[in-house]
Design a protein around this motif. Structure first.
Motif, short mmCIF file in Angstrom:
data_model
loop_
_atom_site.label_atom_id
_atom_site.label_comp_id
_atom_site.label_asym_id
_atom_site.label_seq_id
_atom_site.Cartn_x
_atom_site.Cartn_y
_atom_site.Cartn_z
N PHE A 1 0.83 -1.21 0.00
CA PHE A 1 0.00 0.00 0.00
C PHE A 1 0.86 1.26 0.00
O PHE A 1 0.61 2.20 -0.76
N ALA A 2 1.91 1.28 0.84
CA ALA A 2 2.78 2.46 0.91
C ALA A 2 3.49 2.70 -0.41
O ALA A 2 3.62 3.85 -0.87
N VAL A 3 3.95 1.63 -1.06
CA VAL A 3 4.64 1.76 -2.35
C VAL A 3 3.68 2.28 -3.42
O VAL A 3 4.01 3.21 -4.17
N VAL A 4 2.48 1.70 -3.49
CA VAL A 4 1.52 2.10 -4.53
C VAL A 4 1.06 3.54 -4.31
O VAL A 4 0.99 4.33 -5.26
N VAL A 5 0.76 3.91 -3.08
CA VAL A 5 0.33 5.29 -2.79
C VAL A 5 1.47 6.27 -3.06
O VAL A 5 1.25 7.38 -3.55
N GLY A 6 2.71 5.87 -2.76
CA GLY A 6 3.85 6.72 -3.07
C GLY A 6 3.97 6.99 -4.56
O GLY A 6 4.29 8.10 -5.00
N MET A 7 3.71 5.95 -5.38
CA MET A 7 3.73 6.13 -6.83
C MET A 7 2.58 7.02 -7.28
O MET A 7 2.75 7.90 -8.13
N MET A 8 1.39 6.78 -6.72
CA MET A 8 0.22 7.58 -7.11
C MET A 8 0.37 9.03 -6.68
O MET A 8 -0.16 9.94 -7.34
N VAL B 1 12.75 -0.70 -9.06
CA VAL B 1 12.93 -0.16 -7.71
C VAL B 1 11.72 -0.47 -6.84
O VAL B 1 11.85 -0.97 -5.70
N VAL B 2 10.52 -0.17 -7.33
CA VAL B 2 9.32 -0.39 -6.50
C VAL B 2 9.08 -1.89 -6.28
O VAL B 2 8.66 -2.31 -5.18
N LEU B 3 9.32 -2.69 -7.31
CA LEU B 3 9.18 -4.14 -7.13
C LEU B 3 10.22 -4.66 -6.14
O LEU B 3 9.94 -5.58 -5.35
N GLY B 4 11.42 -4.07 -6.19
CA GLY B 4 12.47 -4.47 -5.26
C GLY B 4 12.09 -4.15 -3.82
O GLY B 4 12.35 -4.94 -2.91
N MET B 5 11.45 -3.00 -3.59
CA MET B 5 11.02 -2.63 -2.25
C MET B 5 9.99 -3.63 -1.72
O MET B 5 10.03 -4.04 -0.55
N ILE B 6 9.04 -4.00 -2.59
CA ILE B 6 8.02 -4.97 -2.18
C ILE B 6 8.66 -6.33 -1.89
O ILE B 6 8.31 -7.01 -0.92
#
Length: 464
Positions: A311-318, A423-428
């Motif tokens: 959720f944090a990663v997706v909201v950060g992207m949005m 990067v975002v996939l790596g964080m997840i």
């Protein structure tokens, strides 16, 4: 009717191709196809932990959310064109001069947008995904998948179009209506099981095709769209609006920022432009609310993923889309009379962006509180801030002050995906291995600062 539609299609092509050339725009669907093919090929690695039915579930909800976001952006379209391209007069905004009713013009505009996004996103994505599936041994019915993903996209699009129509008639009262709808959804979905998500009509139609399900899908698209067209509201103000002078007052409150006067201008532009708070509601909060409602259930089918991390990663992207608002609603020609450079304007927009990030940050904090994981607050907030900074830094470096249109260039969009996706996939993935590894997100902060410095150098040679 047909001639108007043809003209709108030509208009759409010419408007986009004028920014980055015919080839740059024409190759954009090929990039989408290539990305979806890589996604499909990745099932070779993830096929052991995710089933084909779960992949279909994710794809259909992805396009449902995409339709919601496109529908929300539709609320901004007229304002963008009026402010950024005031010298132009699009057919959609010529109902006073054309011998055609507003409903006919709006109907053609909606159909044009649906076909436009079908060829720009849905068809390329489905083609690439199906081609990759053939290489991995997974079997999909291409034409059926194409139809059902398109239906999912249109359902989300028509839903938000209807909500925007309600907002146009009720104004701020619509916010109360949306709050009541959100409460009702929370009540309805409190006992929702992961299997219930397969009841999405478009997904159910793929799994078990039937006439009844097809009729249901078409009804979910046509009924909201027809209501929006019947009750379309186009305002033609007969008198000028007057506001009290609050520029100095707002700039004084923002004095701790280096670009407080520019931020005050951004605030006044945003609050006094068409739609007002509706921009936040429809283009950001509605998709985030849907994500908040559905993500916990969707992740039940994929074991091991931490919902707060995702959720944090997706909201950060949005959240990076708020930078788009700031540059889309400004007329930069007026800056040319001031002793400013492009980096000065970019820095002012980034200051405004940092202030606007209070909204998604509040959403993330509420999510952590609702999950009862106060002990993880620091990790999640750090992850959100780092991802938001990184994504917006890449956006600024690649697009400068012309974000939305520049990203439709095939080359720019490819670079954007390659810089952000891993990067975002790596964080997840790190969060899945060990929650403490999320702290590695702090490394994105100095990287973001470096990218922004390079962006200021890159755009410094251009005129505002």
């Amino acid at each position: 009717m047909l001639e108007l539609f043809r003209s709108m299609m030509k208009e759409e092509w010419r408007m986009h191709s004028s920014f980055f050339g015919d080839r740059g725009f024409a190759f954009f669907p090929l990039v989408i196809a290539a990305v979806s093919m890589l996604l499909s090929l990745s099932m070779v690695l993830f096929g052991r932990i995710i089933s084909q039915a779960e992949v279909l579930l994710g794809l259909h909800y992805l396009f449902l959310f995409m339709g919601c976001m496109v529908g929300g952006f539709g609320l901004l379209g007229r304002e963008v064109m009026n402010r950024r391209f005031g010298q132009l007069s699009l057919l959609a905004y010529c109902s006073r001069t054309l011998p055609v009713s507003e409903r006919v013009i709006f109907s053609n505009f909606v159909v044009k947008d649906v076909i436009y996004y079908f060829f720009l996103y849905v068809l390329p994505f489905t083609s690439g995904f199906a081609a990759g599936a053939l290489l991995t041994g997974w079997q999909y019915s291409f034409f059926l998948l194409l139809i059902t993903l398109f239906l999912s996209f249109c359902i989300g699009l028509s839903l938000v179009f209807l909500l925007s129509t309600i907002y146009a008639h009720l104004g701020k009262k619509a916010l109360l209506v949306l709050l009541l709808i959100a409460v009702a959804l929370l009540f309805m979905f409190r006992d929702l099981r992961s299997a219930d998500f397969y009841a999405l009509p478009s997904l159910a139609f793929y799994l078990e095709p039937s006439v009844n399900l097809l009729v249901t899908c078409l009804a979910l698209i046509m009924v909201p769209s027809m209501i929006s067209i019947i009750f379309i509201k186009v305002d033609y103000p007969q008198s000028q609006k007057h506001y009290s002078n609050s520029f100095s007052k707002i700039a004084g409150k923002l004095g701790f920022y280096g670009y407080s006067h520019f931020m005050a201008k951004d605030y006044l532009d945003f609050s006094r432009s068409e739609g007002g708070p509706g921009k936040i509601v429809f283009s950001f909060l509605v998709p985030v609310a849907l994500l908040w409602l559905f993500l916990p259930q969707l992740l039940k089918v994929v074991s091991g993923l931490d919902i707060l991390v995702v959720f944090a990663v997706v909201v950060g992207m949005m959240a990076s889309t708020m930078y788009n608002w700031l540059v889309e609603f400004d007329m930069f020609g007026s800056y040319s009379f001031l002793p400013l450079t492009v980096p000065d304007v970019l820095k002012s927009k980034l200051n405004s962006y940092s202030l606007l990030n209070v909204i998604p940050l509040g959403v993330v904090l509420l999510t952590v509180l609702r999950a009862g994981r106060l002990q993880d607050m620091f990790h999640i907030v750090l992850l959100f801030v780092a991802v938001s900074m990184y994504v917006v830094s890449i956006t600024v470096y690649l697009t400068g002050l012309n974000t939305s249109f520049t990203l439709y260039s095939a080359g720019t969009f490819t670079t954007y995906l390659l810089a952000i996706g891993p990067v975002v996939l790596g964080m997840i993935f790190l969060g899945q291995l060990n929650f403490q590894f999320v702290l590695a997100a702090v490394l994105l902060v100095p990287v973001s600062v470096y990218v922004l410095k390079r962006a200021f150098v890159k755009w410094s040679g251009l005129e505002v």
